[in-house]
Design an enzyme around this catalytic site. Sequence first.
Site, mmCIF file in Angstrom:
data_model
loop_
_atom_site.group_PDB
_atom_site.id
_atom_site.type_symbol
_atom_site.label_atom_id
_atom_site.label_comp_id
_atom_site.label_asym_id
_atom_site.label_seq_id
_atom_site.Cartn_x
_atom_site.Cartn_y
_atom_site.Cartn_z
ATOM 1 N N VAL A 1 44.906 64.829 34.678
ATOM 2 C CA VAL A 1 45.977 64.107 35.380
ATOM 3 C C VAL A 1 45.522 62.748 35.932
ATOM 4 O O VAL A 1 46.341 62.006 36.476
ATOM 5 C CB VAL A 1 46.641 64.953 36.504
ATOM 6 N N SER B 1 48.937 68.308 51.752
ATOM 7 C CA SER B 1 47.969 69.026 52.584
ATOM 8 C C SER B 1 48.294 68.725 54.043
ATOM 9 O O SER B 1 48.965 67.725 54.329
ATOM 10 C CB SER B 1 46.557 68.511 52.279
ATOM 11 N N ALA C 1 43.467 60.124 52.589
ATOM 12 C CA ALA C 1 44.309 59.004 52.123
ATOM 13 C C ALA C 1 45.182 59.444 50.950
ATOM 14 O O ALA C 1 46.374 59.114 50.884
ATOM 15 C CB ALA C 1 43.427 57.828 51.720
ATOM 16 N N SER C 2 44.607 60.227 50.040
ATOM 17 C CA SER C 2 45.389 60.660 48.865
ATOM 18 C C SER C 2 46.540 61.568 49.293
ATOM 19 O O SER C 2 47.650 61.463 48.780
ATOM 20 C CB SER C 2 44.492 61.364 47.838
ATOM 21 N N TYR D 1 40.207 61.848 50.448
ATOM 22 C CA TYR D 1 41.102 63.011 50.340
ATOM 23 C C TYR D 1 42.300 62.844 51.287
ATOM 24 O O TYR D 1 43.454 62.996 50.892
ATOM 25 C CB TYR D 1 40.328 64.292 50.668
HETATM 26 N N1 LIG Z 1 42.469 75.020 49.351
HETATM 27 C C1 LIG Z 1 42.882 74.352 50.426
HETATM 28 O O1 LIG Z 1 42.446 74.617 51.556
HETATM 29 C C2 LIG Z 1 43.969 73.300 50.290
HETATM 30 C C3 LIG Z 1 44.590 72.862 51.463
HETATM 31 C C4 LIG Z 1 45.573 71.891 51.364
HETATM 32 C C5 LIG Z 1 45.913 71.368 50.127
HETATM 33 N N2 LIG Z 1 45.291 71.804 49.002
HETATM 34 C C6 LIG Z 1 45.705 71.209 47.731
HETATM 35 O O2 LIG Z 1 46.178 72.224 46.878
HETATM 36 C C7 LIG Z 1 46.043 71.791 45.521
HETATM 37 C C8 LIG Z 1 45.425 72.916 44.726
HETATM 38 O O3 LIG Z 1 44.108 73.119 45.194
HETATM 39 P P1 LIG Z 1 43.438 74.563 45.261
HETATM 40 O O4 LIG Z 1 43.014 74.787 46.649
HETATM 41 O O5 LIG Z 1 44.302 75.528 44.555
HETATM 42 O O6 LIG Z 1 42.087 74.241 44.461
HETATM 43 P P2 LIG Z 1 41.500 74.833 43.100
HETATM 44 O O7 LIG Z 1 40.207 74.112 42.918
HETATM 45 O O8 LIG Z 1 41.500 76.325 43.164
HETATM 46 O O9 LIG Z 1 42.558 74.369 42.005
HETATM 47 C C9 LIG Z 1 42.699 73.025 41.615
HETATM 48 C C10 LIG Z 1 42.977 72.991 40.124
HETATM 49 O O10 LIG Z 1 43.182 71.601 39.750
HETATM 50 C C11 LIG Z 1 42.527 71.409 38.507
HETATM 51 N N3 LIG Z 1 42.189 69.999 38.320
HETATM 52 C C12 LIG Z 1 41.259 69.282 39.000
HETATM 53 N N4 LIG Z 1 41.177 68.036 38.483
HETATM 54 C C13 LIG Z 1 42.079 67.971 37.468
HETATM 55 C C14 LIG Z 1 42.458 66.954 36.558
HETATM 56 N N5 LIG Z 1 41.881 65.746 36.576
HETATM 57 N N6 LIG Z 1 43.431 67.222 35.657
HETATM 58 C C15 LIG Z 1 43.998 68.457 35.608
HETATM 59 N N7 LIG Z 1 43.672 69.468 36.432
HETATM 60 C C16 LIG Z 1 42.725 69.223 37.355
HETATM 61 C C17 LIG Z 1 41.272 72.276 38.586
HETATM 62 O O11 LIG Z 1 40.736 72.533 37.290
HETATM 63 C C18 LIG Z 1 41.798 73.520 39.284
HETATM 64 O O12 LIG Z 1 42.236 74.471 38.356
HETATM 65 C C19 LIG Z 1 45.201 70.521 45.559
HETATM 66 O O13 LIG Z 1 46.037 69.403 45.393
HETATM 67 C C20 LIG Z 1 44.599 70.551 46.944
HETATM 68 O O14 LIG Z 1 44.296 69.272 47.414
HETATM 69 C C21 LIG Z 1 44.338 72.771 49.058
#
Ligand SMILES: NC(=O)c1ccc[n+]([C@@H]2O[C@H](COP(=O)([O-])OP(=O)(O)OC[C@H]3O[C@@H](n4cnc5c(N)ncnc54)[C@H](O)[C@@H]3O)[C@@H](O)[C@H]2O)c1
Length: 260
Positions: A62, A140, A156-157, A154
């Site tokens: 992505v 987030s 900022a994004s 992070y």
């Molecule tokens: N885990 C937390 O505490 C938390 C809290 C708030 C927000 N988030 C957000 O939730 C979303 C999901 O994160 P998660 O916690 O499930 O993490 P995760 O690492 O379990 O899942 C993230 C997924 O994104 C995929 N990914 C990463 N870079 C990519 C790319 N360039 N192209 C395509 N796929 C890609 C990874 O392969 C992975 O499968 C993220 O946007 C994260 O910032 C997570």
Amino acid sequence: MRGPRFTDKVAVVTGAASGIGAAAARALAAEGAKVALLDANEEALRAMAEEIQGSRAFTVDVASGASIKAAFDRVLKTFGTVHVLVNSAGVIGKSTLQNMTEAEWDRVLDINLKGTALCTQAVIAPMRAQGGGAVVNVSSMAGKRVSFAGATNYTASKTGVVGFTSHAAFELGAYKIRVNAVCPGPTITGMTSKRKPEQLAATAAKIPLGRWVMPEDVANAILFLASDEAAMCTGTALDVDGGILVSNGSNYEEYFASRT
Ligand SMILES: NC(=O)c1ccc[n+]([C@@H]2O[C@H](COP(=O)([O-])OP(=O)(O)OC[C@H]3O[C@@H](n4cnc5c(N)ncnc54)[C@H](O)[C@@H]3O)[C@@H](O)[C@H]2O)c1
């Protein structure tokens, strides 16, 4: 008893191979959606496609507009249209600002923010053609305050994702495309599971509802925003954080121990 909310709907989930994206993909499929699973991790993606009946896997980076275009072309060729898009692909950055390289800054912003924007752009034409659709962006709590574990890039994004959600909701309302976000607090996923038990417990102590968020908690909020139940919700950023954003930052038990 409520029936399935996504029967015959096509849902695209980025980041579907793990964590919040995987939970959202499972939940959408359980409620009748045909799910296109998008992720960069081919092996984990293949396992998810085997697990979720009727789903199809599409490899994507992505951070790359060309890769997104190729993946969505394949999705449309396979499923014909898109009703729901969940933008969950994301990475975390760890370096402090004084040590951060330009490449580290770009990687997090490209995946988390640009990727969300370009994937949303890719579904405008098919959603317009069918009279509307729903996009849910995974921001987030860092999008509203400051990240627990991530760095400036992070935060900022994720703040950018909240702003993008508002403006895209404004523009795309004309086509009946709703755009909303969820703002998870600390969630047990691949992104966080490497922490030691004492670190997990220290974070839980700061959460008013007393535990880490589970991916399924976030998936429930995503499904609500993607469904017709949220027909008049657009431009919102729904917190799924156990109350962190309404807390004062103190250890929760200590705070109450000091009160009468
Ligand atoms: N885990 C937390 O505490 C938390 C809290 C708030 C927000 N988030 C957000 O939730 C979303 C999901 O994160 P998660 O916690 O499930 O993490 P995760 O690492 O379990 O899942 C993230 C997924 O994104 C995929 N990914 C990463 N870079 C990519 C790319 N360039 N192209 C395509 N796929 C890609 C990874 O392969 C992975 O499968 C993220 O946007 C994260 O910032 C997570």
